[in-house]
Design a protein around this motif. Structure first.
Motif, PDB file in Angstrom:
ATOM      1  N   ALA A  97       0.856  -1.190   0.000  1.00  8.21           N
ATOM      2  CA  ALA A  97       0.000   0.000   0.000  1.00  8.21           C
ATOM      3  C   ALA A  97       0.886   1.232   0.000  1.00  8.21           C
ATOM      4  O   ALA A  97       2.048   1.181   0.404  1.00  8.21           O
ATOM      5  N   LEU A  98       0.333   2.343  -0.463  1.00  7.09           N
ATOM      6  CA  LEU A  98       1.080   3.595  -0.471  1.00  7.09           C
ATOM      7  C   LEU A  98       1.483   3.976   0.952  1.00  7.09           C
ATOM      8  O   LEU A  98       0.653   3.960   1.854  1.00  7.09           O
ATOM      9  N   ASP A 108      -6.782  -2.349   3.005  1.00  9.58           N
ATOM     10  CA  ASP A 108      -7.044  -2.296   4.446  1.00  9.58           C
ATOM     11  C   ASP A 108      -7.633  -0.941   4.841  1.00  9.58           C
ATOM     12  O   ASP A 108      -7.318   0.083   4.222  1.00  9.58           O
ATOM     13  N   PRO A 109      -8.454  -0.926   5.908  1.00  4.69           N
ATOM     14  CA  PRO A 109      -9.033   0.344   6.356  1.00  4.69           C
ATOM     15  C   PRO A 109      -8.112   1.128   7.293  1.00  4.69           C
ATOM     16  O   PRO A 109      -8.569   1.757   8.230  1.00  4.69           O
ATOM     17  N   ASP A 110      -6.804   1.087   7.024  1.00  5.37           N
ATOM     18  CA  ASP A 110      -5.862   1.890   7.799  1.00  5.37           C
ATOM     19  C   ASP A 110      -5.440   3.087   6.946  1.00  5.37           C
ATOM     20  O   ASP A 110      -5.928   3.263   5.823  1.00  5.37           O
ATOM     21  N   VAL A 111      -4.552   3.912   7.459  1.00  5.31           N
ATOM     22  CA  VAL A 111      -4.162   5.143   6.752  1.00  5.31           C
ATOM     23  C   VAL A 111      -3.595   4.830   5.372  1.00  5.31           C
ATOM     24  O   VAL A 111      -3.989   5.439   4.364  1.00  5.31           O
ATOM     25  N   GLY A 160      -3.954   2.037   3.560  1.00  9.05           N
ATOM     26  CA  GLY A 160      -4.973   1.417   2.711  1.00  9.05           C
ATOM     27  C   GLY A 160      -5.962   2.427   2.168  1.00  9.05           C
ATOM     28  O   GLY A 160      -6.366   2.367   1.002  1.00  9.05           O
ATOM     29  N   GLU A 161      -6.369   3.377   3.028  1.00 11.18           N
ATOM     30  CA  GLU A 161      -7.295   4.425   2.591  1.00 11.18           C
ATOM     31  C   GLU A 161      -6.639   5.335   1.549  1.00 11.18           C
ATOM     32  O   GLU A 161      -7.268   5.718   0.563  1.00 11.18           O
ATOM     33  N   ALA A 162      -5.375   5.681   1.777  1.00 10.71           N
ATOM     34  CA  ALA A 162      -4.656   6.520   0.809  1.00 10.71           C
ATOM     35  C   ALA A 162      -4.549   5.805  -0.530  1.00 10.71           C
ATOM     36  O   ALA A 162      -4.737   6.414  -1.593  1.00 10.71           O
ATOM     37  N   THR A 163      -4.277   4.510  -0.492  1.00 15.85           N
ATOM     38  CA  THR A 163      -4.173   3.723  -1.723  1.00 15.85           C
ATOM     39  C   THR A 163      -5.518   3.660  -2.435  1.00 15.85           C
ATOM     40  O   THR A 163      -5.597   3.812  -3.658  1.00 15.85           O
ATOM     41  N   ALA A 164      -6.595   3.455  -1.670  1.00 16.73           N
ATOM     42  CA  ALA A 164      -7.937   3.395  -2.253  1.00 16.73           C
ATOM     43  C   ALA A 164      -8.302   4.715  -2.925  1.00 16.73           C
ATOM     44  O   ALA A 164      -8.822   4.727  -4.051  1.00 16.73           O
ATOM     45  N   LEU A 165      -8.026   5.835  -2.251  1.00 13.04           N
ATOM     46  CA  LEU A 165      -8.318   7.152  -2.832  1.00 13.04           C
ATOM     47  C   LEU A 165      -7.494   7.390  -4.098  1.00 13.04           C
ATOM     48  O   LEU A 165      -7.996   7.911  -5.101  1.00 13.04           O
ATOM     49  N   TYR A 166      -6.216   7.014  -4.051  1.00 10.55           N
ATOM     50  CA  TYR A 166      -5.337   7.184  -5.206  1.00 10.55           C
ATOM     51  C   TYR A 166      -5.879   6.396  -6.403  1.00 10.55           C
ATOM     52  O   TYR A 166      -5.978   6.904  -7.512  1.00 10.55           O
ATOM     53  N   LEU A 167      -6.247   5.137  -6.152  1.00  8.58           N
ATOM     54  CA  LEU A 167      -6.776   4.292  -7.237  1.00  8.58           C
ATOM     55  C   LEU A 167      -8.098   4.831  -7.771  1.00  8.58           C
ATOM     56  O   LEU A 167      -8.322   4.838  -8.987  1.00  8.58           O
ATOM     57  N   ALA A 168      -8.972   5.281  -6.877  1.00  8.84           N
ATOM     58  CA  ALA A 168     -10.263   5.810  -7.304  1.00  8.84           C
ATOM     59  C   ALA A 168     -10.078   7.023  -8.218  1.00  8.84           C
ATOM     60  O   ALA A 168     -10.746   7.143  -9.250  1.00  8.84           O
ATOM     61  N   ARG A 169      -9.161   7.910  -7.846  1.00  4.07           N
ATOM     62  CA  ARG A 169      -8.889   9.092  -8.689  1.00  4.07           C
ATOM     63  C   ARG A 169      -8.265   8.690 -10.016  1.00  4.07           C
ATOM     64  O   ARG A 169      -8.592   9.236 -11.064  1.00  4.07           O
ATOM     65  N   LEU A 170      -7.359   7.725  -9.964  1.00  2.00           N
ATOM     66  CA  LEU A 170      -6.675   7.263 -11.164  1.00  2.00           C
ATOM     67  C   LEU A 170      -7.652   6.612 -12.144  1.00  2.00           C
ATOM     68  O   LEU A 170      -7.518   6.765 -13.362  1.00  2.00           O
ATOM     69  N   ASP A 209     -14.340   0.645  18.354  1.00  4.14           N
ATOM     70  CA  ASP A 209     -13.626   1.927  18.368  1.00  4.14           C
ATOM     71  C   ASP A 209     -14.365   2.932  17.487  1.00  4.14           C
ATOM     72  O   ASP A 209     -15.246   2.581  16.709  1.00  4.14           O
ATOM     73  N   GLU A 210     -13.977   4.204  17.610  1.00  7.52           N
ATOM     74  CA  GLU A 210     -14.672   5.283  16.902  1.00  7.52           C
ATOM     75  C   GLU A 210     -14.606   5.141  15.389  1.00  7.52           C
ATOM     76  O   GLU A 210     -15.584   5.369  14.689  1.00  7.52           O
ATOM     77  N   ALA A 211     -13.440   4.748  14.866  1.00  3.27           N
ATOM     78  CA  ALA A 211     -13.282   4.629  13.412  1.00  3.27           C
ATOM     79  C   ALA A 211     -14.172   3.515  12.866  1.00  3.27           C
ATOM     80  O   ALA A 211     -14.792   3.662  11.800  1.00  3.27           O
TER      81      ALA A 211
END
Length: 196
Positions: free
Chosen positions: A108-109, A142-145, A147-157, A182-184
């Motif tokens: 992941a990124l 993954d729903p961690d920082v 994994g989320e950054a990678t998901a956003l990057y791929l979605a934009r790409l 937990d809150e997240a």
């Protein structure tokens, strides 16, 4: 003092998720095993290292190329589930609810760790999308920082590509209690709620 047992302990400690106590426990265990069992362990390790490879299509670990999933003509070839690691493929397969193809990014990124888009199998994903009848890409990082950054990057790409891009839902585990979440996790569960 640097004994053979210390060196073996250190080798086990290098494995992910293994602390010093567990490493020491494993080292003592292996030394006390009969030589035949130790030889079986060594042989299994060597065989896995020699015979396992990355699938040239999806980059999952396999003993054949292409892997059994990519080779299976019964799989739904209109969708690709993008995951970080081969272990993630196993997890999704165990769910029994997915019958499409996969693409393993091999991480992941993580700019802090020096892992950028060029270190992942993103270019290969884009090539696969050009040459196939894929209609949907499911991002299952993954729903961690990272994994989320990678998901956003791929979605934009993938936004300009005429393919449906979805993200796996996240929320509370089956049988879990709200008061212990937990809150997240709770935020994800509320954001990804479904109609009843």
């Amino acid at each position: 003092m640097d004994t053979p047992l210390d060196r073996l302990t250190e080798q086990f400690r290098r494995l992910p998720g293994i602390g010093i106590k567990t490493a020491r426990k494993l080292a003592y265990y292996m030394v006390q095993e009969p030589q035949e069992k130790v030889n079986e362990f060594i042989h299994a390790l060597q065989e896995a290292k020699q015979k396992m490879c990355f699938c040239s299509q999806c980059f999952n670990l396999s003993s054949q190329d292409p892997c059994p999933i990519c080779s299976d003509r019964k799989r739904d070839r209109s969708m690709i589930c993008v995951v970080e690691t081969p272990q993630d493929v196993l997890a999704v397969e165990r769910s029994g609810n997915y019958g499409g193809l996969y693409h393993v990014l091999q991480g992941a990124l993580s700019p802090l760790d020096g892992i950028g888009a060029d270190n992942l199998r993103i270019k290969e994903l884009l090539q696969r999308l050009e040459n196939t009848e894929i209609k949907e890409v499911i991002i299952a990082t993954d729903p961690d920082v990272e994994g989320e950054a990678t998901a956003l990057y791929l979605a934009r790409l993938l936004k300009p590509v005429p393919i449906r891009v979805t993200r796996i839902a996240r929320g509370l585990p089956a049988g879990g209690d709200l008061e212990y979440a937990d809150e997240a996790t709770l935020a994800g569960a509320v954001a990804n709620r479904l109609e009843m």
